[in-house]
Scaffold this motif. Structure first.
Motif, PDB file in Angstrom:
ATOM      1  N   HIS A  18      35.658  47.401  43.659  1.00  0.00           N
ATOM      2  CA  HIS A  18      36.178  46.113  43.287  1.00  0.00           C
ATOM      3  C   HIS A  18      37.429  45.642  43.938  1.00  0.00           C
ATOM      4  N   HIS A  19      37.715  44.368  44.213  1.00  0.00           N
ATOM      5  CA  HIS A  19      38.894  44.054  44.733  1.00  0.00           C
ATOM      6  C   HIS A  19      39.365  42.707  43.647  1.00  0.00           C
ATOM      7  N   GLN A  20      40.236  43.037  42.860  1.00  0.00           N
ATOM      8  CA  GLN A  20      40.671  42.113  41.796  1.00  0.00           C
ATOM      9  C   GLN A  20      42.093  41.812  41.924  1.00  0.00           C
ATOM     10  N   PRO A  21      42.370  40.606  41.415  1.00  0.00           N
ATOM     11  CA  PRO A  21      43.697  40.208  41.333  1.00  0.00           C
ATOM     12  C   PRO A  21      44.620  41.043  40.547  1.00  0.00           C
ATOM     13  N   LEU A  22      46.019  41.260  40.794  1.00  0.00           N
ATOM     14  CA  LEU A  22      46.855  41.881  39.735  1.00  0.00           C
ATOM     15  C   LEU A  22      46.887  41.323  38.550  1.00  0.00           C
ATOM     16  N   VAL A  23      46.910  40.045  38.375  1.00  0.00           N
ATOM     17  CA  VAL A  23      47.096  39.434  37.132  1.00  0.00           C
ATOM     18  C   VAL A  23      45.627  38.928  36.866  1.00  0.00           C
ATOM     19  N   PRO A  24      44.827  39.297  35.777  1.00  0.00           N
ATOM     20  CA  PRO A  24      43.617  38.826  35.451  1.00  0.00           C
ATOM     21  C   PRO A  24      43.637  37.400  35.313  1.00  0.00           C
ATOM     22  N   GLY A  25      42.803  36.515  35.995  1.00  0.00           N
ATOM     23  CA  GLY A  25      42.499  35.245  35.930  1.00  0.00           C
ATOM     24  C   GLY A  25      43.366  34.432  36.994  1.00  0.00           C
ATOM     25  N   SER A  68      26.588  52.867  38.534  1.00  0.00           N
ATOM     26  CA  SER A  68      27.411  52.224  37.581  1.00  0.00           C
ATOM     27  C   SER A  68      28.740  51.809  37.964  1.00  0.00           C
ATOM     28  N   PHE A  69      29.234  50.911  37.322  1.00  0.00           N
ATOM     29  CA  PHE A  69      30.422  50.337  37.752  1.00  0.00           C
ATOM     30  C   PHE A  69      31.231  50.114  36.416  1.00  0.00           C
ATOM     31  N   LEU A  70      32.755  49.941  36.494  1.00  0.00           N
ATOM     32  CA  LEU A  70      33.615  49.526  35.466  1.00  0.00           C
ATOM     33  C   LEU A  70      34.570  48.661  35.995  1.00  0.00           C
ATOM     34  N   ALA A  71      34.599  47.518  35.692  1.00  0.00           N
ATOM     35  CA  ALA A  71      35.442  46.327  36.381  1.00  0.00           C
ATOM     36  C   ALA A  71      36.518  46.357  35.242  1.00  0.00           C
ATOM     37  N   LEU A  72      37.715  46.671  35.523  1.00  0.00           N
ATOM     38  CA  LEU A  72      38.785  46.533  34.623  1.00  0.00           C
ATOM     39  C   LEU A  72      40.007  46.006  35.608  1.00  0.00           C
ATOM     40  N   PRO A  73      40.762  45.300  34.795  1.00  0.00           N
ATOM     41  CA  PRO A  73      42.194  45.152  35.688  1.00  0.00           C
ATOM     42  C   PRO A  73      43.173  45.904  35.529  1.00  0.00           C
ATOM     43  N   TRP A  74      43.232  46.699  36.546  1.00  0.00           N
ATOM     44  CA  TRP A  74      44.335  48.020  36.521  1.00  0.00           C
ATOM     45  C   TRP A  74      45.540  47.745  36.220  1.00  0.00           C
ATOM     46  N   LEU A  75      46.326  46.678  36.574  1.00  0.00           N
ATOM     47  CA  LEU A  75      47.620  46.322  36.049  1.00  0.00           C
ATOM     48  C   LEU A  75      47.626  46.268  34.723  1.00  0.00           C
ATOM     49  N   LEU A  76      46.860  45.505  34.127  1.00  0.00           N
ATOM     50  CA  LEU A  76      46.869  45.276  32.580  1.00  0.00           C
ATOM     51  C   LEU A  76      46.723  46.695  31.924  1.00  0.00           C
TER      52      LEU A  76
END
Length: 339
Positions: free
Chosen positions: A187-194, A281-289
């Motif tokens: 996953h490649h997610q933003p630091l701040v969700p949303g 399987s995958f776990l999508a989680l905002p790691w900063l939060l």
């Protein structure tokens, strides 16, 4: 001082339509290689079939599209799928051959073609006894032995080659089989969700475990918590020809992947008479939060432990002073005991 010299071999086995050669001849702009046309129609490739122990003959045409003579090294080569995109490619002259490259022999190993002329060369293909049934793809290659010099500190010499594809089928039982292996998702997610888009990269290996060439299709499905369907689509960028005993590492980008979810992805590969699936399987989680929550929880836990210890110390009763040991009394003497 001599410059370091590296030789690069460029093998072009793509089917290109040109006006001076039969349809879909292999061509690089300077020369083309293609099967000699029959009396009925032109052939885009060599389609050959033989029994183990049988010998077949055919002819290949080499057309020089330049105004000067060109000399080529003719040889037969095995084909394979490139690891980068699964494209059709052939082995170099110095590599070990196991199929068409070992069984086919041009009548001439070198040929000089005058400018704007075409030379036809016969070749024989002998299938040995005990050859594995099924498809054995390869090519008849015309290699320009000249080396185009490069420039700069590191000179890159380039040799160019063009090959006419050979699709050989050895008679016997055929087994189409495909497998999906080593499925991974990142996953490649933003630091701040949303605040930004979330994407995921799905990588997998597509492998032909049978003995015939396949035209595979791959379907991707993703499900989240409680079985919710997050993604369901047919993938593109799949090689149209997955050759026998070949494997290709492929990737797919999932735009708009969930930022908070837990589920799995399933890849299903199918071709004629074969179908296989693999999941991950995958776990999508905002790691900063998640990190902030973890740190806050750890700090809270430490404070709670310290608070409990402090309360325990204050509520503990004071220690009593130890009692003094009693002084032993002297025994009184009895009057009857006196002399």
């Amino acid at each position: 001082m001599r410059k370091p010299y590296v030789l690069l071999l460029s093998l072009i086995c793509l089917a290109l339509g040109v006006s001076t050669a039969p349809a879909r001849a292999a061509d690089n702009g300077s020369w083309s290689v293609y099967p000699v046309a029959s009396k009925v129609a032109a052939r885009p490739y060599f389609y050959l079939s033989a029994d183990p122990g049988q010998t077949v003959t055919d002819k290949v045409a080499v057309a020089n599209k330049t105004g000067t003579p060109l000399t080529f090294r003719l040889y037969a080569a095995d084909a394979y799928n490139t690891a980068r995109d699964g494209g059709f490619a052939v082995r170099t002259l110095k590599e070990r051959m196991r199929g068409v490259g070992a069984w086919a022999k041009p009548a001439r190993s070198r040929v000089t073609v005058p400018g704007h002329r075409t030379v036809t060369v016969a070749f024989t293909l002998h299938v040995p006894q005990g050859a594995e049934p099924g498809d054995h793809p390869g090519a008849i290659v015309a290699l320009d032995e000249r080396v185009d010099p490069g420039s700069g500190k590191l000179a890159l010499g380039v040799q160019r080659a063009v090959g006419a594809r050979v699709y050989l089928r050895v008679s016997g039982p055929t087994l189409p089989a495909i497998s999906v292996e080593h499925v991974q998702i990142s996953h490649h997610q933003p630091l701040v969700p949303g605040l930004g888009d979330s994407t995921a990269t799905i990588s997998y290996t597509l492998r032909n475990t049978g003995n015939v060439t396949l035209d595979p299709k791959v379907e991707l499905k993703a499900r989240g918590l409680f079985g919710r369907t997050l993604l369901d689509r047919d993938l593109t960028g799949i090689p149209s020809e997955l050759l026998p005993r070949q494997r290709v590492r492929l990737t797919e980008t999932w735009h708009g992947a969930p930022q908070l979810d837990w589920g799995d992805i399933t890849l299903t590969a199918s071709a004629q008479d074969t179908r296989e699936s693999a999941s991950a399987s995958f776990l999508a989680l905002p790691w900063l939060l998640a990190s902030l929550v973890f740190v806050a929880g750890a700090v809270t836990g430490v404070l709670l432990v310290r608070g409990r210890r402090g309360r325990a110390r204050r509520s503990a009763p004071g220690r009593r002073s130890p009692r003094a040991a009693p002084t032993p009394s002297r025994p009184r003497s009895s009057p009857s005991a006196r002399p």
